[in-house]
Design an enzyme around this catalytic site. Structure first.
Site, PDB file in Angstrom:
ATOM      1  N   ASP A  80    -127.968 101.818 -22.289  1.00 22.40           N
ATOM      2  CA  ASP A  80    -128.818 100.625 -22.341  1.00 22.40           C
ATOM      3  C   ASP A  80    -129.161 100.318 -23.798  1.00 22.40           C
ATOM      4  O   ASP A  80    -129.904 101.053 -24.441  1.00 22.40           O
ATOM      5  CB  ASP A  80    -130.091 100.870 -21.525  1.00 22.40           C
ATOM      6  CG  ASP A  80    -131.034  99.680 -21.520  1.00 22.40           C
ATOM      7  OD1 ASP A  80    -130.683  98.625 -22.097  1.00 22.40           O
ATOM      8  OD2 ASP A  80    -132.138  99.812 -20.957  1.00 22.40           O
ATOM      9  N   HIS A 121    -110.309 110.612 -31.780  1.00 23.77           N
ATOM     10  CA  HIS A 121    -110.338 111.906 -31.088  1.00 23.77           C
ATOM     11  C   HIS A 121    -110.168 113.060 -32.075  1.00 23.77           C
ATOM     12  O   HIS A 121    -110.492 114.209 -31.768  1.00 23.77           O
ATOM     13  CB  HIS A 121    -109.229 111.940 -30.038  1.00 23.77           C
ATOM     14  CG  HIS A 121    -109.487 112.907 -28.916  1.00 23.77           C
ATOM     15  ND1 HIS A 121    -110.239 114.053 -29.064  1.00 23.77           N
ATOM     16  CD2 HIS A 121    -109.087 112.900 -27.619  1.00 23.77           C
ATOM     17  CE1 HIS A 121    -110.284 114.705 -27.922  1.00 23.77           C
ATOM     18  NE2 HIS A 121    -109.591 114.018 -27.024  1.00 23.77           N
TER      19      HIS A 121
END
Length: 429
Positions: free
Chosen positions: A366, A154
């Site tokens: 995907d 982060h």
């Protein structure tokens, strides 16, 4: 709880070395003041086509190597003062793991905590200082399904950037000629002051054994019903799905608090808001501020009243930032954070933390073998935490809710919650 066995562990090197001119990536002021933790996302694929079953790992490794050449700070090392990343091409950590159960055992568990098994042990939400900024795990289940998880620093990336990276990684896996063009220039918008040393004040948090998480779904039709209620009973115009869903989970949280104490306690809800725009969409780094919404009475916590207040506060922040120079935005965000911390330290309010990963495409990641049946995160270290995500199909929302075990038992039986949202996995009780 299912157990895991590491099959292999390796470092994925960059396909193309990082030029010496890019060796030192300057962190921005926004990066510097953010939590130095690994943000953990997981993607579950239960059915792998036969032609992919034996080459999944190789596809992920090859595409990761290529995309890291564009996202080179993720293959480096953060310095001890959180001021820059040494882009030394160390690479990303990559684990192949065997899980000793079918995927259904994880996905059908009423508590989301079961998914923690697809992450490297003790890594989610932990410090990213002395570990690779990016750690990937490919988990193989007994049923033949796989999960792909990514723990990303982060300090280098906010949620938007994580989603861009994972989308670009998946695009590369489907087409190795794909060429992303991220820009690591956030420090030009949010320059780090020359005399700044906040590293000692940067906290890290670990999940509590007393916290549990559950995922709830708001269907598109139920979100429309909520919007209609808010619009009719307040002056709010065109409330967003996040605004109305936030208002409902907040109200249900208030109900839990009142059930325990017998009285209303003021609340503070912290929403993370993206600063893109004005920051360009291809600029990588942390670019967020926070919206603070408080309630002092039970009436203010009612659904339409809270949604109205949240929308007003959001617009006020946008108006404030609209005419503000970019280099002043981190200082203003720090002031908002200090205001929140002052309230938290006094323990006069129940605190709720809210963030959104909607409209990022994460629900459709995907790599070549189809879209995931579920996207989720590891159990969050903070209680009363709400993370909104797009559902796998349609225009609804999934929200991952983390609470103490006792509070969750009360929350999950709230009639108003269940009127508009349903647990993604029903309780076995």
């Amino acid at each position: 709880m299912a157990s895991s066995t590491i099959i292999s562990r390796k470092m994925i090197k960059l396909l193309s070395p990082t030029p010496s001119s890019l060796r030192q990536h300057k962190l921005s002021f926004m990066d510097h003041i953010n939590f130095p933790i690994h943000s953990p996302f997981a993607f579950f694929y239960p059915k792998i086509p036969q032609n992919y079953s034996n080459k999944i790992s190789q596809i992920l490794e090859n595409s990761l190597s290529k995309v890291l050449s564009s996202y080179y700070p993720l293959a480096g090392k953060i310095n001890n003062n959180y001021t820059y990343v040494d882009c030394n091409d160390t690479g990303a950590e990559y684990l192949n793991v065997r899980i000793d159960c079918p995927m259904s055992q994880i996905l059908n568990h009423p508590y989301n905590d079961a998914v923690d098994v697809v992450f490297p042990q003790d890594l989610p939400w932990s410090s990213s200082l002395h570990r690779c900024p990016l750690v990937v795990q490919l988990s193989h289940f007994d049923c033949g399904g796989v999960a792909v998880s990514a723990c990303t620093s982060h300090t280098i990336f906010d949620g938007y950037c994580i989603s861009k990276f994972i989308n670009h990684w998946a695009s590369t896996a489907r087409n190795m000629d794909f060429k992303p063009s991220p820009q690591f220039n956030a420090s030009t918008f949010f320059p780090l002051p020359s005399e700044t040393n906040l590293s000692g004040a940067l906290p890290t948090t670990r999940p509590s054994k007393h916290h549990v998480s559950r995922m709830y779904n708001f269907s598109s039709s139920n979100l429309t019903r909520l919007k209609d209620i808010v619009t009719k009973e307040s002056h709010v115009k065109n409330p967003t799905r996040i605004e109305v869903a936030s208002a409902l989970v907040h109200k249900c949280g208030v109900s839990v608090s009142m059930e325990k104490s017998g009285m209303f306690k003021p609340t503070l809800m912290n929403h993370t808001m993206s600063l893109r725009p004005p920051i360009p969409l291809n600029t990588m780094g942390n670019a967020t501020s926070i919206i603070l919404t408080t309630t002092m009475t039970e009436d203010e916590a009612k659904l339409p009243n809270f949604a109205a207040k949240l929308q007003k506060n959001k617009q006020q922040l946008r108006d404030k930032l609209k005419d503000m120079k970019e280099d002043m935005m981190p200082l203003y965000t720090i002031e908002l954070g200090k205001n929140a911390m002052n309230i938290i330290e006094k323990d006069t309010h129940d605190v709720y933390l809210c963030s959104s990963m909607t409209n990022t495409g994460l629900h459709k990641i995907d790599f070549g073998w189809g879209e995931p049946v579920r996207v989720t995160l590891a159990t969050h270290p903070n209680k009363n935490n709400f993370i909104f995500m797009d559902e796998q199909s349609g225009d609804g929302l999934n929200v991952l809710i983390t609470m103490t075990k006792d509070d969750m038992l009360k929350f999950q039986s709230n009639k108003e919650l269940l009127e508009f949202a349903s647990p993604v996995v029903e309780s076995t009780k």
